[in-house]
Design a protein around this motif. Structure first.
Motif, PDB file in Angstrom:
ATOM      1  N   ASN A  30       0.834  -1.189   0.000  1.00 35.80           N
ATOM      2  CA  ASN A  30       0.000   0.000   0.000  1.00 35.80           C
ATOM      3  C   ASN A  30       0.882   1.258   0.000  1.00 35.80           C
ATOM      4  O   ASN A  30       0.568   2.242  -0.662  1.00 35.80           O
ATOM      5  N   ASN A  55      -1.589  -5.509   2.574  1.00 37.02           N
ATOM      6  CA  ASN A  55      -2.947  -5.212   2.146  1.00 37.02           C
ATOM      7  C   ASN A  55      -2.909  -3.943   1.292  1.00 37.02           C
ATOM      8  O   ASN A  55      -2.081  -3.053   1.528  1.00 37.02           O
ATOM      9  N   TYR A  57      -5.447  -0.748  -0.181  1.00 31.45           N
ATOM     10  CA  TYR A  57      -6.718  -0.091   0.088  1.00 31.45           C
ATOM     11  C   TYR A  57      -7.032   0.930  -1.000  1.00 31.45           C
ATOM     12  O   TYR A  57      -6.227   1.828  -1.267  1.00 31.45           O
ATOM     13  N   ASN A  58      -8.192   0.777  -1.638  1.00 29.92           N
ATOM     14  CA  ASN A  58      -8.693   1.752  -2.606  1.00 29.92           C
ATOM     15  C   ASN A  58      -7.688   2.023  -3.723  1.00 29.92           C
ATOM     16  O   ASN A  58      -7.438   3.173  -4.078  1.00 29.92           O
ATOM     17  N   LYS A  59      -7.134   0.964  -4.292  1.00 29.52           N
ATOM     18  CA  LYS A  59      -6.150   1.075  -5.365  1.00 29.52           C
ATOM     19  C   LYS A  59      -6.643   0.282  -6.575  1.00 29.52           C
ATOM     20  O   LYS A  59      -6.837  -0.927  -6.487  1.00 29.52           O
ATOM     21  N   THR A  76      -4.865  -8.935   1.461  1.00 26.27           N
ATOM     22  CA  THR A  76      -6.164  -8.632   0.869  1.00 26.27           C
ATOM     23  C   THR A  76      -6.111  -7.283   0.163  1.00 26.27           C
ATOM     24  O   THR A  76      -5.476  -6.346   0.643  1.00 26.27           O
ATOM     25  N   TYR A  78      -8.549  -4.298  -0.899  1.00 28.55           N
ATOM     26  CA  TYR A  78      -9.864  -3.747  -0.571  1.00 28.55           C
ATOM     27  C   TYR A  78     -10.244  -2.667  -1.582  1.00 28.55           C
ATOM     28  O   TYR A  78      -9.455  -1.769  -1.858  1.00 28.55           O
ATOM     29  N   ASN A  79     -11.459  -2.766  -2.111  1.00 29.94           N
ATOM     30  CA  ASN A  79     -12.033  -1.764  -3.009  1.00 29.94           C
ATOM     31  C   ASN A  79     -11.108  -1.490  -4.195  1.00 29.94           C
ATOM     32  O   ASN A  79     -10.429  -0.468  -4.270  1.00 29.94           O
ATOM     33  N   THR A  80     -11.135  -2.420  -5.131  1.00 32.16           N
ATOM     34  CA  THR A  80     -10.261  -2.359  -6.296  1.00 32.16           C
ATOM     35  C   THR A  80     -10.999  -2.782  -7.553  1.00 32.16           C
ATOM     36  O   THR A  80     -11.985  -3.510  -7.497  1.00 32.16           O
ATOM     37  N   ASN A  97     -14.573  -5.949  -2.009  1.00 35.39           N
ATOM     38  CA  ASN A  97     -15.103  -4.672  -2.476  1.00 35.39           C
ATOM     39  C   ASN A  97     -16.402  -4.383  -1.731  1.00 35.39           C
ATOM     40  O   ASN A  97     -17.358  -5.151  -1.823  1.00 35.39           O
TER      41      ASN A  97
END
Length: 187
Positions: A30, A55, A57-59, A76, A78-80, A97
């Motif tokens: 990240n 992890n 995030y939002n990438k 993990t 998240y939001n990809t 997501n």
């Protein structure tokens, strides 16, 4: 990064050139995402192995070169949205997501998605894996989704596509495990 040209070290040497050794291996975190991606697109021009090392995030991740994306340590994302525009292999990713994005994985060139866990919680329309007119192998994945309109796998003029041993669980007002338009040799 390691691998490729950076895997060779010259000691007491002159007039030697180290060039075009592959693959480049990126330990993606990240914190270092912006070092390798500009406007969500991987900036490397050489065949690359992406090793998820934290992890994310939002990438969003857009690959315009051949890539192998692996996750040996079970991190993990998240939001990809992952977009594969060249030959690619994805192994052992965990994707969660929970925002309102429509797509999770978009395949625009021959790709293999294997042993990947995808969890979606989306109150809008969600297409989890979309294959656009290319060959794909989608095997041994677990897809779990909750939302209003959920399609687990969408094939748009896909050819030579193999889909097997996937566990798909959808809790939705309108749920579709697989939709295909104008496909050939879909198994």
């Amino acid at each position: 990064t390691y691998g490729g040209d950076s895997s060779v070290r010259l000691i007491d040497s002159s007039n030697n050139i180290i060039k075009d050794n592959t693959p480049l291996i990126i330990l993606l975190t990240n914190d270092n995402y912006n070092q390798y991606f500009k406007n969500s697109v991987l900036t490397s021009n050489e065949t690359t192995i992406i090793n998820l090392a934290s992890n994310l995030y939002n990438k969003d991740l857009v690959f315009n070169i051949p890539v192998q994306f692996v996750n040996p340590n079970k991190y993990t994302i998240y939001n990809t949205t992952i977009t594969l525009n060249k030959i690619a292999t994805i192994n052992n990713l965990n994707i969660v997501n929970t925002d309102t994005r429509t797509n999770t994985i978009i395949i625009n060139m021959a790709a293999t998605i294997n042993n990947t866990n995808i969890n979606i919680d989306n109150n809008n329309e969600a297409k989890i894996i979309t294959v656009n007119g290319v060959q794909a192998t989608i095997t041994n994945n677990t897809i779990t989704a909750t939302g209003n309109i959920i399609t687990a796998i969408t094939l748009t003029t896909a050819t030579n596509t193999n889909i097997y041993n996937n566990k798909i669980t959808i809790n939705s007002t309108k749920a579709t495990a697989l939709t295909a338009t104008k496909g050939e040799n879909i198994k």
